[in-house]
Each structure stands twice: as structure tokens, then as C-alpha cells.
Design a protein around this motif. Structure first.
Motif, short mmCIF file in Angstrom:
data_model
loop_
_atom_site.label_atom_id
_atom_site.label_comp_id
_atom_site.label_asym_id
_atom_site.label_seq_id
_atom_site.Cartn_x
_atom_site.Cartn_y
_atom_site.Cartn_z
N ALA A 43 -12.96 10.00 -23.01
CA ALA A 43 -12.97 9.76 -21.56
C ALA A 43 -12.42 11.04 -20.91
CB ALA A 43 -12.12 8.54 -21.21
N ARG A 44 -13.32 11.88 -20.44
CA ARG A 44 -12.93 13.17 -19.85
C ARG A 44 -13.02 13.20 -18.34
NH1 ARG A 44 -13.29 18.12 -23.19
NH2 ARG A 44 -13.68 17.53 -25.32
N THR A 45 -14.02 12.55 -17.79
CA THR A 45 -14.23 12.61 -16.34
C THR A 45 -13.36 11.56 -15.65
OG1 THR A 45 -16.02 10.99 -16.27
CG2 THR A 45 -16.64 13.31 -16.73
N PRO A 46 -13.09 11.75 -14.35
CA PRO A 46 -12.32 10.72 -13.64
C PRO A 46 -12.98 9.34 -13.72
CG PRO A 46 -12.43 12.72 -12.33
CD PRO A 46 -13.35 12.93 -13.51
N ARG A 51 -12.62 3.82 -15.84
CA ARG A 51 -13.22 2.64 -16.49
C ARG A 51 -12.52 2.32 -17.81
NH1 ARG A 51 -17.06 -1.53 -15.70
NH2 ARG A 51 -17.91 -2.01 -17.73
N GLY A 52 -12.24 3.33 -18.60
CA GLY A 52 -11.54 3.13 -19.86
C GLY A 52 -12.13 2.02 -20.71
N LEU A 53 -11.27 1.14 -21.19
CA LEU A 53 -11.70 0.03 -22.03
C LEU A 53 -11.77 -1.29 -21.26
CD1 LEU A 53 -9.68 0.94 -25.25
CD2 LEU A 53 -12.16 1.11 -24.91
N MET A 54 -11.85 -1.19 -19.94
CA MET A 54 -11.94 -2.40 -19.11
C MET A 54 -13.16 -3.24 -19.48
SD MET A 54 -11.08 -1.22 -15.26
CE MET A 54 -9.51 -0.61 -14.76
N MET A 79 -3.30 -2.28 -17.12
CA MET A 79 -4.19 -3.09 -17.94
C MET A 79 -5.09 -4.01 -17.10
SD MET A 79 -3.75 -2.31 -21.13
CE MET A 79 -4.21 -3.73 -22.10
N LYS A 80 -5.14 -3.76 -15.79
CA LYS A 80 -6.00 -4.57 -14.93
C LYS A 80 -7.43 -4.53 -15.47
CE LYS A 80 -7.53 -5.20 -10.20
NZ LYS A 80 -7.51 -4.72 -8.84
#
Length: 154
Positions: A43-46, A51-54, A79-80
Motif C-alpha cells: 500500500a504505497r499511494t494515499p 483502504r488498507g485491509l478494510m 480499525m474502522k
């Protein structure tokens, strides 16, 4: 004389093989207790970091996501909308683990601080940091750390 030349060739060859093990889709961690490898997504971009692992319902064993913050900066995670419990492993520019947050609670909006000069954060399934003894002082190897003064280079 021939033996020392052969030994030098062998060392150079083996170091090239070890370095060839680095791939963009995995990280290696090592300390005095263990050495472990995780398959990862970057995950490099904003947008990718946001988004991550959501919304994921599971994370395969020995998998994770590596968030990159270049330049290093103060970061906080929450962690939302994250459905699985995670451990968060914060590193500096060299790949040294500086902080570990174990057992982040799914859905919890409380900020999880990582420190002032965070370069990367590895999220893995909760409990794995404890299982492998991952704590401050552990080293992380990935090609992103090769851009700086890497101690365990690719």
C-alpha cells in the motif's frame, strides 16, 4: 591460494542468491528468536493506504499488508471498517521494528499511534507478533528498505 579464491567466489555467489530472494510480494523478519516470511500486498499511494485491509473477512495465514510512508512521518491507524483482528508492526527507514501494537480490535475507531518517524507498517493477523517474537529490535527485509541505509539488504 586457490582455496581462498574459490571461497571468495562461493561467498559472492551465495550472497547474490540470498539477495535474489527479495520480492515485492513478501517480507522477511528476523530476530534472535525466529525468522519468518509473510506474503504481502503493498500500500504505497494515499488511496491504497486509506483502504488498507478494510472490509476483508479474512487474511490468509502468513500474509499481510505493507504500508509505505515516504518520507517517514508520524502515523496513526484505526480499525474502522476492518473486520479482522490485526497486529501492526511499525518500522523506521532501515527496516528496524520500532513499535508493535498487538491485537487491534476490529471496528475500533481509536487511533493507534506508531511514532514520529514511521517509514512502513506491516499488518498481519493478530497473535503472530507474539508467536514469532516480533518486537522492537526485529529486522524487516523488503526491497523498499534497499533505498536507504539497509542493515539487512535485498
Amino acid at each position: 591460494m586457490k582455496f581462498s579464491s574459490l571461497l571468495l567466489i562461493l561467498i559472492v555467489t551465495l550472497s547474490g542468491v540470498a539477495n535474489a530472494e527479495c520480492r515485492p510480494d513478501r517480507v522477511d523478519l528476523k530476530n534472535g528468536q525466529a525468522q519468518v516470511r509473510f506474503n504481502i500486498e503493498l500500500a504505497r499511494t494515499p488511496q491504497e493506504r486509506s483502504r488498507g485491509l478494510m472490509f476483508r473477512e479474512n487474511l490468509p495465514a502468513r500474509s499481510g499488508m505493507l504500508f509505505v510512508f515516504d518520507p517517514p512521518q508520524r502515523v496513526a491507524f484505526w480499525m474502522k471498517n476492518t473486520l479482522i483482528p490485526l497486529d501492526m508492526i511499525f518500522t523506521d527507514r532501515t527496516g528496524l521494528v520500532t513499535h508493535v501494537h498487538e491485537g487491534a480490535i476490529p471496528g475500533d475507531p481509536t487511533p493507534i499511534e506508531g511514532g514520529d518517524s514511521v517509514f512502513a507498517v506491516l499488518e498481519v493477523n493478530a497473535g503472530l507478533s507474539s508467536r514469532y517474537g516480533i518486537r522492537p529490535g526485529t529486522w524487516v527485509r523488503h526491497e523498499i528498505f534497499s533505498l536507504g541505509p539497509a542493515i539487512w539488504p535485498c
